[in-house]
Design an enzyme around this catalytic site. Structure first.
Site, PDB file in Angstrom:
ATOM      1  N   THR A 199      47.909  36.341  38.745  1.00  0.00           N
ATOM      2  CA  THR A 199      47.582  35.981  40.125  1.00  0.00           C
ATOM      3  C   THR A 199      48.286  34.684  40.474  1.00  0.00           C
ATOM      4  O   THR A 199      48.502  33.838  39.612  1.00  0.00           O
ATOM      5  CB  THR A 199      46.067  35.747  40.298  1.00  0.00           C
ATOM      6  N   GLU A 344      44.760  41.931  42.108  1.00  0.00           N
ATOM      7  CA  GLU A 344      43.654  42.598  41.414  1.00  0.00           C
ATOM      8  C   GLU A 344      43.431  44.034  41.887  1.00  0.00           C
ATOM      9  O   GLU A 344      42.624  44.759  41.327  1.00  0.00           O
ATOM     10  CB  GLU A 344      42.356  41.799  41.626  1.00  0.00           C
ATOM     11  N   LYS A 452      33.961  25.283  58.202  1.00  0.00           N
ATOM     12  CA  LYS A 452      32.521  25.282  58.462  1.00  0.00           C
ATOM     13  C   LYS A 452      32.188  24.099  59.362  1.00  0.00           C
ATOM     14  O   LYS A 452      32.082  22.981  58.907  1.00  0.00           O
ATOM     15  CB  LYS A 452      31.744  25.243  57.154  1.00  0.00           C
ATOM     16  N   TRP A 457      31.021  29.178  61.484  1.00  0.00           N
ATOM     17  CA  TRP A 457      32.327  29.398  60.857  1.00  0.00           C
ATOM     18  C   TRP A 457      33.438  29.576  61.886  1.00  0.00           C
ATOM     19  O   TRP A 457      33.269  30.280  62.878  1.00  0.00           O
ATOM     20  CB  TRP A 457      32.283  30.658  59.987  1.00  0.00           C
TER      21      TRP A 457
HETATM   22  P1  AMP Z   1      47.963  38.187  46.093  1.00  0.00           P
HETATM   23  O1  AMP Z   1      47.102  38.520  44.942  1.00  0.00           O
HETATM   24  O2  AMP Z   1      48.892  37.040  45.832  1.00  0.00           O
HETATM   25  O3  AMP Z   1      48.707  39.368  46.601  1.00  0.00           O
HETATM   26  O4  AMP Z   1      47.017  37.680  47.256  1.00  0.00           O
HETATM   27  C1  AMP Z   1      45.989  38.474  47.770  1.00  0.00           C
HETATM   28  C2  AMP Z   1      45.382  37.836  48.993  1.00  0.00           C
HETATM   29  O5  AMP Z   1      46.365  37.772  50.045  1.00  0.00           O
HETATM   30  C3  AMP Z   1      44.247  38.608  49.605  1.00  0.00           C
HETATM   31  O6  AMP Z   1      43.036  38.392  48.919  1.00  0.00           O
HETATM   32  C4  AMP Z   1      44.236  38.072  51.025  1.00  0.00           C
HETATM   33  O7  AMP Z   1      43.578  36.828  51.111  1.00  0.00           O
HETATM   34  C5  AMP Z   1      45.705  37.860  51.304  1.00  0.00           C
HETATM   35  N1  AMP Z   1      46.241  39.007  52.051  1.00  0.00           N
HETATM   36  C6  AMP Z   1      46.932  40.060  51.581  1.00  0.00           C
HETATM   37  N2  AMP Z   1      47.271  40.894  52.594  1.00  0.00           N
HETATM   38  C7  AMP Z   1      46.749  40.369  53.722  1.00  0.00           C
HETATM   39  C8  AMP Z   1      46.720  40.756  55.106  1.00  0.00           C
HETATM   40  N3  AMP Z   1      47.327  41.843  55.550  1.00  0.00           N
HETATM   41  N4  AMP Z   1      46.059  39.948  55.970  1.00  0.00           N
HETATM   42  C9  AMP Z   1      45.441  38.825  55.562  1.00  0.00           C
HETATM   43  N5  AMP Z   1      45.437  38.398  54.289  1.00  0.00           N
HETATM   44  C10 AMP Z   1      46.080  39.157  53.382  1.00  0.00           C
END
Ligand code: AMP
Length: 552
Positions: A199, A344, A452, A457
């Site tokens: 991650t 994940e 917040k 929010w």
């Molecule tokens: P990663 O594991 O680096 O791909 O990051 C995942 C996170 O990216 C998710 O939990 C979201 O917070 C954000 N994310 C992915 N796709 C979107 C989307 N279309 N809109 C908003 N946030 C997104």
């Protein structure tokens, strides 16, 4: 007698032996594509700028040579093999050669801080690492801290191979030269591991997500379905999303499974390089994150270019602003499909595909609907809960923590002792969202980014999306900063397109587009905004820098 015994065993075991078992090896995809779609092209812009054309037959043969070479070099099943690689045909071969022989394809995000790369390589205990020639200096500087690595394979031809200080370095082409193209893909056990991604978390050490062959195959099948990504056989896909970012969102599997042409940009991510590839390779479908598309759209505007061939783009990784959806449609006739997922979740979880109902809507209403992250694809279940874990109504208004479960969703992080899911198997995504009566999920914010203010929010994502709609705002970032009366208030940080942009103009633009009490307490103009390794805004740094901005 033995027949009765088998009958009793089957009855007791409850096992249905009437249907066939199947090969849960992802290499079955390239074996199939090499046979059924041999001539379908995989086009790469190499580091030198040269365009190389391979196809699924060549990739199938060369992945077998690679698998056999790995065996000859002592790589064993379930060992991690690292890669710091660009989107190229060789990377495609690695996806199949490494995983297919039973080892684990460990994609490393080369944009991470070197200390994080050291941590990741040591945690995965890579014995062998494949690297692009451009990353040789990076690896040379840290190789003393990587005790498990015995060999480096440089992703180039014999002729391109440069003098290297890397341990036992060899070019990729020399490495696979004596590999056996008749290599037979092994049968693997049901839960055999296939790939490993860490991650890109902004706090603490990165955590590993270990995908299995089975989860990867199911993910690719689901993504190929009519309610998946909406791909068509005749598409030509531009994969701008890096293959280290959650396995290029599954495209290295989905494209050959469906015989779809792949166009791989290598290092060429600037507007000029991308538009040239799009035009020459007749790209119809493009995959990328909002920051890269921002650059491409600006380049097209400045140079009066229309992306004629592209019909659709899938955008994910961060929220897609309304203004981007509108610009793609108005300037290029490109439909934006928003997707949501995470490392994940393999990552495909939701997609916002164009529906016949959308076609009938007024444009503004359609764009608004397309800012939602979409509906879950078959196999994935979603729910939203409050802080006590109580399920919230799916009315499009109530928002809470987004939980997910399904066959390609994480259960436990790599080498962790405890599961990452609750007793019922739900994984907490760390995102806050709503779900409406039609099943559309909308991300309100990351739990840690939501502002917040006086117990209420404010969504930083909504404010950013509103601000970036201003014609003179290039990029916008909103963070919560300390406030004496309200605990936290929003601060808007903006990259202006020119020096004439004023705070008043930004406030005037936001007026009526956001709730009055959401109005940012200040607007700061900057030349650059920090981005993380997968293109997301790095808010941690900004929160530190502007922590006391509103405290007198
Ligand atoms: P990663 O594991 O680096 O791909 O990051 C995942 C996170 O990216 C998710 O939990 C979201 O917070 C954000 N994310 C992915 N796709 C979107 C989307 N279309 N809109 C908003 N946030 C997104």
């Amino acid at each position: 007698m033995s027949g009765i015994l088998i009958y009793i065993i089957l009855k007791i075991g409850g096992k249905n032996m009437n249907m066939q078992d199947w090969s849960k090896n992802v290499a079955s995809i390239i074996e199939y594509a090499g046979h059924i779609f041999p001539e379908v092209e995989v086009v790469t812009r190499e580091l030198s700028g040269k365009i190389t054309k391979s196809n699924y037959k060549n990739i199938s043969i060369r992945s077998k040579k690679l698998a056999s070479a790995l065996e000859k070099h002592g790589i064993k099943q379930e060992q991690c093999v690292g890669s710091l690689a660009l989107n190229t045909f060789r990377n495609m071969e690695m996806f199949y050669g490494i995983s297919g022989m039973g080892a684990i394809m460990h994609t490393i995000n080369f944009r991470l801080h070197p200390e994080q790369i050291v941590y990741i390589i040591n945690h995965a205990e890579n014995k062998l690492i494949f690297i692009e020639p451009v990353f040789a200096p990076l690896l040379e500087a840290i190789q003393d801290k990587l005790p498990t690595v015995e060999k480096y394979v440089v992703l180039c031809s014999k002729e391109e191979m440069q003098e290297s200080k890397l341990k036992d370095a060899v070019s990729y082409e020399e490495f696979i030269e004596d590999g056996d193209e008749e290599f037979v893909w092994p049968d693997l056990k049901d839960d055999a591991p296939c790939g490993l991604c860490y991650t890109s978390g902004t706090t603490g050490n990165p955590k590993g997500v270990l995908y299995s062959h089975q989860s990867t195959l199911l993910h690719a099948w689901a993504g190929s379905s009519a309610n998946g990504l909406g791909l068509k056989k005749e598409d030509s896909i531009l994969m701008v999303v890096p293959m280290f970012h959650v396995n290029g969102w599954g495209l290295p599997y989905l494209a050959p499974m469906n015989g779809i042409k792949l166009v791989l940009p290598g290092m060429g991510m600037d507007g000029a390089a991308l538009t040239e590839l799009i035009q020459n390779e007749n790209v119809t479908f493009a995959f990328g994150v909002p920051t890269i598309w921002l650059g491409l759209l600006n380049y097209c505007k400045e140079n009066n270019i229309k992306l004629d061939s592209i019909k659709e783009t899938i955008i994910g990784g961060s929220a897609v602003p309304y203004s981007m959806i509108k610009q793609f449609d108005e300037d290029h006739d490109v439909n934006v499909v928003q997707g949501w997922g995470m490392t994940e979740t393999s990552p495909l979880a939701t997609a916002n595909l164009k529906t016949p109902e959308m076609e009938k809507m007024a444009k503004d209403e359609m764009y608004q609907l397309q800012t939602k992250q979409g509906k879950p694809i078959y196999g994935v279940q979603l729910k939203i809960v409050d802080d006590e874990g109580n399920r919230l109504p799916e009315d499009g208004k109530a928002f809470g923590r987004l939980l997910i479960k399904g066959p390609w969703i994480i259960k436990r992080y790599y080498k962790h002792d405890a599961d990452a899911v609750d007793a019922e198997g739900w994984f907490d995504t760390g995102d806050i969202s709503t779900i409406d009566a039609d099943g559309y999920m909308t991300i309100v914010d990351r739990a840690k980014d939501v502002i917040k203010s006086g117990g209420e929010w404010i969504s930083s994502v909504d404010l950013e999306n509103a601000a970036v709609g201003h014609p003179e705002v290039v990029e916008a970032c909103v963070i919560g900063v300390a406030h004496e009366k309200w605990d936290e208030r929003p601060l808007l940080i903006v990259i202006p397109a020119n020096k004439e942009l004023t705070k008043e103009s930004v406030y005037d633009f936001l007026d009526g587009k956001i709730a009055k009490w959401w109005k940012p307490d200040d607007v700061v103009f900057v030349e650059e905004l920090p981005h993380g390794a997968t293109g997301k805004l790095l808010k941690t740094d900004l929160r530190e820098k502007y922590a006391n901005h509103l405290i007198k």
